[in-house]
Design a protein around this motif. Structure first.
Motif, PDB file in Angstrom:
ATOM      1  N   VAL A  57       0.846  -1.201   0.000  1.00 39.34           N
ATOM      2  CA  VAL A  57       0.000   0.000   0.000  1.00 39.34           C
ATOM      3  C   VAL A  57       0.881   1.251   0.000  1.00 39.34           C
ATOM      4  O   VAL A  57       0.606   2.214  -0.726  1.00 39.34           O
ATOM      5  CB  VAL A  57      -0.973  -0.003   1.199  1.00 39.34           C
ATOM      6  N   GLY A  58       1.958   1.240   0.771  1.00 41.35           N
ATOM      7  CA  GLY A  58       2.874   2.384   0.783  1.00 41.35           C
ATOM      8  C   GLY A  58       3.480   2.654  -0.584  1.00 41.35           C
ATOM      9  O   GLY A  58       3.545   3.795  -1.042  1.00 41.35           O
ATOM     10  N   GLY A  59       3.904   1.605  -1.260  1.00 38.39           N
ATOM     11  CA  GLY A  59       4.467   1.762  -2.596  1.00 38.39           C
ATOM     12  C   GLY A  59       3.443   2.265  -3.593  1.00 38.39           C
ATOM     13  O   GLY A  59       3.723   3.136  -4.426  1.00 38.39           O
ATOM     14  N   GLU A  60       2.240   1.734  -3.496  1.00 41.67           N
ATOM     15  CA  GLU A  60       1.189   2.146  -4.432  1.00 41.67           C
ATOM     16  C   GLU A  60       0.712   3.567  -4.143  1.00 41.67           C
ATOM     17  O   GLU A  60       0.369   4.311  -5.060  1.00 41.67           O
ATOM     18  CB  GLU A  60       0.021   1.165  -4.347  1.00 41.67           C
ATOM     19  N   MET A  61       0.702   3.962  -2.867  1.00 39.30           N
ATOM     20  CA  MET A  61       0.328   5.347  -2.543  1.00 39.30           C
ATOM     21  C   MET A  61       1.384   6.318  -3.069  1.00 39.30           C
ATOM     22  O   MET A  61       1.062   7.452  -3.401  1.00 39.30           O
ATOM     23  CB  MET A  61       0.127   5.532  -1.037  1.00 39.30           C
ATOM     24  N   LEU A 128      -7.101   4.986  -0.338  1.00 37.25           N
ATOM     25  CA  LEU A 128      -6.311   4.261   0.650  1.00 37.25           C
ATOM     26  C   LEU A 128      -7.082   3.063   1.214  1.00 37.25           C
ATOM     27  O   LEU A 128      -6.542   1.959   1.315  1.00 37.25           O
ATOM     28  CB  LEU A 128      -5.882   5.200   1.776  1.00 37.25           C
ATOM     29  N   LEU A 129      -8.332   3.263   1.560  1.00 35.25           N
ATOM     30  CA  LEU A 129      -9.150   2.182   2.112  1.00 35.25           C
ATOM     31  C   LEU A 129      -9.368   1.073   1.082  1.00 35.25           C
ATOM     32  O   LEU A 129      -9.153  -0.112   1.370  1.00 35.25           O
ATOM     33  CB  LEU A 129     -10.500   2.727   2.593  1.00 35.25           C
ATOM     34  N   ALA A 130      -9.785   1.455  -0.111  1.00 35.42           N
ATOM     35  CA  ALA A 130     -10.057   0.457  -1.153  1.00 35.42           C
ATOM     36  C   ALA A 130      -8.782  -0.304  -1.510  1.00 35.42           C
ATOM     37  O   ALA A 130      -8.804  -1.536  -1.681  1.00 35.42           O
ATOM     38  CB  ALA A 130     -10.640   1.141  -2.388  1.00 35.42           C
TER      39      ALA A 130
END
Length: 154
Positions: A57-61, A128-130
């Motif tokens: 998630v960090g990388g994708e954000m 972020l949630l999804a």
């Protein structure tokens, strides 16, 4: 590639996090291989899943913010995304909204979806949630499969 994989495995949960972060960014890497190896070596499946999800998630954000802060020209030039593909992705996502980030776990197009969501200035919290739900579900399924397969071998 084997040396890189071994490096991440040797670092345990931190290695799992870093490999998942790299895989979630624009770098081509398989965090799933590191996750499976870590579970096989006896790391806790729950903590491994949490580390993988958080890293991915960090990388994708990071990709989301690159889209959010960037310009189309930058995305085309530096991320090597063709203009027509970017426009096609934007048309596809336009009517569906930030919840499309759930599908960010899909190889190659997942990152494109997230970059476009950033370009479209989608709601960060929904993205972020999804994204977290989709990525966690993917890793849970992988871990469950590994644990089931290992129980058949015993």
């Amino acid at each position: 590639m084997d040396a890189i994989l071994q490096f991440f495995i040797d670092w345990g949960y931190l290695g799992m996090f870093i490999s998942a972060f790299a895989a979630g960014s624009i770098l081509p890497f398989s965090s799933e291989a590191v996750l499976v190896a870590c579970i096989g070596l006896g790391l806790d499946p729950v903590l491994s899943t949490i580390a993988a999800t958080a890293g991915n998630v960090g990388g994708e954000m990071t990709c989301f913010w690159m889209g959010h802060l960037g310009k189309r020209e930058w995305i085309e030039k530096y991320l090597k995304v063709e203009k027509d593909k970017l426009e096609k992705a934007e048309r596809f996502i336009h009517g569906r909204g930030a919840w499309m980030a759930f599908f960010s776990f899909i190889p190659i197009i997942g990152t494109a979806v997230v970059v476009v969501l950033g370009l479209m200035r989608s709601n960060t919290w929904i993205v972020l949630l999804a994204m977290t739900l989709g990525k966690a579900l993917r890793y849970i399924i992988i871990v469950w499969g590994v644990l089931e397969a290992s129980s058949l071998i015993k």
